[in-house]
Design a protein around this motif. Structure first.
Motif, PDB file in Angstrom:
ATOM      1  N   ASP A 125      44.549 -16.249  -5.423  1.00  0.00           N
ATOM      2  CA  ASP A 125      45.665 -16.408  -4.220  1.00  0.00           C
ATOM      3  C   ASP A 125      46.398 -17.661  -4.233  1.00  0.00           C
ATOM      4  OD1 ASP A 125      44.882 -13.797  -3.598  1.00  0.00           O
ATOM      5  OD2 ASP A 125      43.560 -14.353  -1.817  1.00  0.00           O
ATOM      6  N   SER A 126      45.843 -18.806  -4.679  1.00  0.00           N
ATOM      7  CA  SER A 126      46.433 -20.189  -4.402  1.00  0.00           C
ATOM      8  C   SER A 126      47.647 -20.170  -5.700  1.00  0.00           C
ATOM      9  CB  SER A 126      45.305 -21.212  -4.580  1.00  0.00           C
ATOM     10  OG  SER A 126      44.874 -21.380  -5.907  1.00  0.00           O
ATOM     11  N   GLY A 127      47.280 -19.501  -6.723  1.00  0.00           N
ATOM     12  CA  GLY A 127      48.415 -19.890  -7.824  1.00  0.00           C
ATOM     13  C   GLY A 127      48.132 -21.227  -8.383  1.00  0.00           C
ATOM     14  N   GLN A 128      47.120 -21.847  -8.313  1.00  0.00           N
ATOM     15  CA  GLN A 128      46.760 -23.263  -8.728  1.00  0.00           C
ATOM     16  C   GLN A 128      45.614 -23.132 -10.048  1.00  0.00           C
ATOM     17  OE1 GLN A 128      47.983 -26.692  -8.221  1.00  0.00           O
ATOM     18  NE2 GLN A 128      46.752 -26.589 -10.353  1.00  0.00           N
ATOM     19  N   TYR A 129      45.924 -22.749 -11.086  1.00  0.00           N
ATOM     20  CA  TYR A 129      45.010 -22.276 -12.030  1.00  0.00           C
ATOM     21  C   TYR A 129      44.266 -23.535 -12.945  1.00  0.00           C
ATOM     22  CZ  TYR A 129      46.846 -17.637 -10.616  1.00  0.00           C
ATOM     23  OH  TYR A 129      47.232 -16.798 -10.124  1.00  0.00           O
ATOM     24  N   ALA A 176      40.774 -24.021 -12.680  1.00  0.00           N
ATOM     25  CA  ALA A 176      40.255 -24.060 -11.338  1.00  0.00           C
ATOM     26  C   ALA A 176      39.053 -23.034 -10.948  1.00  0.00           C
ATOM     27  CB  ALA A 176      41.301 -23.788 -10.312  1.00  0.00           C
ATOM     28  N   ILE A 177      39.091 -22.036 -11.781  1.00  0.00           N
ATOM     29  CA  ILE A 177      38.048 -20.932 -11.583  1.00  0.00           C
ATOM     30  C   ILE A 177      36.779 -21.288 -12.033  1.00  0.00           C
ATOM     31  CG2 ILE A 177      37.315 -18.704 -12.540  1.00  0.00           C
ATOM     32  CD1 ILE A 177      40.095 -17.506 -12.306  1.00  0.00           C
ATOM     33  N   GLN A 178      36.790 -22.246 -12.986  1.00  0.00           N
ATOM     34  CA  GLN A 178      35.308 -22.876 -13.466  1.00  0.00           C
ATOM     35  C   GLN A 178      35.027 -23.735 -12.525  1.00  0.00           C
ATOM     36  OE1 GLN A 178      33.913 -21.257 -15.952  1.00  0.00           O
ATOM     37  NE2 GLN A 178      36.088 -20.143 -16.494  1.00  0.00           N
ATOM     38  N   ALA A 179      35.863 -24.544 -11.961  1.00  0.00           N
ATOM     39  CA  ALA A 179      35.445 -25.537 -11.025  1.00  0.00           C
ATOM     40  C   ALA A 179      34.903 -24.960  -9.698  1.00  0.00           C
ATOM     41  CB  ALA A 179      36.909 -26.392 -10.534  1.00  0.00           C
ATOM     42  N   VAL A 206      39.008 -28.598  -8.763  1.00  0.00           N
ATOM     43  CA  VAL A 206      38.743 -29.414 -10.041  1.00  0.00           C
ATOM     44  C   VAL A 206      38.399 -30.948  -9.762  1.00  0.00           C
ATOM     45  CG1 VAL A 206      39.405 -30.433 -12.259  1.00  0.00           C
ATOM     46  CG2 VAL A 206      39.863 -28.215 -11.957  1.00  0.00           C
ATOM     47  N   GLY A 207      39.062 -31.588  -8.719  1.00  0.00           N
ATOM     48  CA  GLY A 207      38.901 -32.689  -8.195  1.00  0.00           C
ATOM     49  C   GLY A 207      37.556 -32.844  -7.322  1.00  0.00           C
ATOM     50  N   LEU A 208      37.109 -31.897  -6.590  1.00  0.00           N
ATOM     51  CA  LEU A 208      36.168 -31.851  -5.954  1.00  0.00           C
ATOM     52  C   LEU A 208      35.024 -31.734  -6.715  1.00  0.00           C
ATOM     53  CD1 LEU A 208      37.340 -29.450  -2.985  1.00  0.00           C
ATOM     54  CD2 LEU A 208      36.628 -31.920  -2.883  1.00  0.00           C
ATOM     55  N   ILE A 209      34.899 -31.067  -7.894  1.00  0.00           N
ATOM     56  CA  ILE A 209      33.648 -30.861  -8.542  1.00  0.00           C
ATOM     57  C   ILE A 209      33.440 -31.990  -9.517  1.00  0.00           C
ATOM     58  CG2 ILE A 209      34.729 -29.908 -10.740  1.00  0.00           C
ATOM     59  CD1 ILE A 209      31.239 -29.042  -9.365  1.00  0.00           C
ATOM     60  N   GLU A 210      34.754 -32.874  -9.777  1.00  0.00           N
ATOM     61  CA  GLU A 210      34.401 -34.117 -10.508  1.00  0.00           C
ATOM     62  C   GLU A 210      33.826 -35.068  -9.510  1.00  0.00           C
ATOM     63  OE1 GLU A 210      38.453 -34.306 -13.277  1.00  0.00           O
ATOM     64  OE2 GLU A 210      38.619 -35.053 -11.198  1.00  0.00           O
ATOM     65  N   SER A 211      34.354 -35.044  -8.212  1.00  0.00           N
ATOM     66  CA  SER A 211      33.649 -35.843  -7.281  1.00  0.00           C
ATOM     67  C   SER A 211      32.163 -35.607  -7.115  1.00  0.00           C
ATOM     68  CB  SER A 211      34.371 -35.853  -6.079  1.00  0.00           C
ATOM     69  OG  SER A 211      35.611 -36.496  -6.046  1.00  0.00           O
ATOM     70  N   ALA A 212      31.770 -34.384  -6.917  1.00  0.00           N
ATOM     71  CA  ALA A 212      30.436 -33.936  -6.725  1.00  0.00           C
ATOM     72  C   ALA A 212      29.649 -34.298  -7.878  1.00  0.00           C
ATOM     73  CB  ALA A 212      30.319 -32.484  -6.538  1.00  0.00           C
TER      74      ALA A 212
END
Length: 347
Positions: free
Chosen positions: A27-31, A225-228, A37-43
């Motif tokens: 829905d976001s269109g940000q693929y 982003a789906i993997q993230a 992706v930034g959130l999983i990098e930080s995590a």
């Protein structure tokens, strides 16, 4: 039939949450890239206790990029263990460097650090300890960078690595697996993280401004982003997954006694291995019983046609004797009991 790994069964505890997260990305269109992706990098950086995580396309790219920014160039030597997946040597060859093989220990298929320094020379550019099957290999050396192959090292209680840079894989069968290929480079150093990030995005610095980093042009290796979002959902259930794997492993230990491969007490059990001198016979008979197994690894890295050098007898023995059994959070109580019963009779 009980397969060696059942991804649908593993994900059943959070499947609905996973579907909602994937739909949110659609829905976001940000693929590619973006907030998820930034959130999983930080995590992941927080989990390993470092400042920076750089998400990339897969674990092989992560190791290649880590070696590259560590300074590995064509013609240089990289010291690696004899017992590992092909990607460990493949990353070295991709940079046109020369792999230098070190045998593993007699009791465990981990780099024998007592033999490590015999293989280090004036042309050694990096050392790559592989934390195989979730077990940590401690290496301390100031003469060249240590680039950790931490693809199997994820652990909530002890997520760590030796050097200034490490490579992670999120291949779907890992303890923390994506829904496709994904990887990450971890480092405490800002300049290292920036170099990896640029190389993984064609060498772009800002917009379409292009640079060559470390003497190399860049790659196309970016996490989608789906993997993230899939990894973020799985991460919330990681502690529960590891606890289930450890419970199964302890039951196997009791049932299979001396056949169980030694491991670290706090292993997350990415795989559970037994050793047997008639491994192939045991595997065939378990297949007849409807139990899937896997061999890690049928060939050692020094046996591959791309390598010429000293052999590794300890690694050769493990390649002939190791057999991995189903051991993951998707197994039912009935399946666990059945595996214990059948394996006990085949040993």
């Amino acid at each position: 039939m009980i397969p060696y790994i059942d991804l649908r069964a593993r994900q059943s505890m959070y499947m609905e949450e996973l579907k909602k997260s994937v739909c949110a990305v659609l829905d976001s269109g940000q693929y590619i890239g973006g907030e998820h992706v930034g959130l999983i990098e930080s995590a992941m950086a927080d989990l390993f206790g470092v400042r920076y995580g750089v998400a990339v396309g897969n674990g092989t790219d992560a190791l290649t990029l880590a070696l590259q920014v560590a300074g590995v160039r064509a013609g240089m030597e990289v010291v690696i263990p004899a017992f590992s997946f092909f990607a460990t040597i493949g990353a070295v060859l991709r940079l046109r460097a020369t792999p230098v093989i070190v045998d593993v220990r007699e009791d465990r298929p981990l780099m024998d650090t007592s033999k490590l320094f015999e293989r280090i020379g004036s042309n050694t550019a990096a050392i790559v300890p592989v934390h195989l099957f979730g077990d940590f290999v401690s290496v301390s050396f100031d003469g060249c960078p240590i680039v950790d192959d931490a693809s199997q090292a994820l652990n909530l209680q002890r997520a760590r690595f030796n050097g200034h840079i490490a490579a992670l894989s999120f291949y779907p069968t890992k303890v923390l697996g994506a829904m496709g290929d994904a990887g990450m480079v971890l480092t405490p150093h800002e300049d290292t993280a920036q170099s990896v990030r640029q190389l993984a995005n064609h060498g772009y610095v800002h917009g379409r401004s292009f640079e060559r980093i470390c003497g190399h042009s860049g790659y196309n290796s970016r996490m989608d982003a789906i993997q993230a979002v899939g990894l973020r959902v799985s991460l919330r259930y990681l502690e529960q997954a590891i606890a289930k794997r450890r419970t199964i492993a302890h039951r196997y230990d009791e049932a299979f006694a001396g056949a169980a491969l030694k491991r670290d007490d706090d292993s997350a059990i990415p795989t559970y291995n037994i050793t047997h001198p008639e491994r192939d016979r045991v595997q065939r008979e378990l297949a007849e019983d409807g139990i899937g197994t896997k061999i890690y690894y049928p060939y050692t890295l020094d046996q591959l046609p791309v390598f010429r050098g000293e052999s590794a007898p300890n690694a050769h023995r493990f390649s002939k004797e190791l057999l991995a059994l189903p051991c993951h959070e998707g197994l039912s109580e009935e399946e666990i009991s059945y595996i214990i019963d059948k394996v006990s009779k085949r040993l």
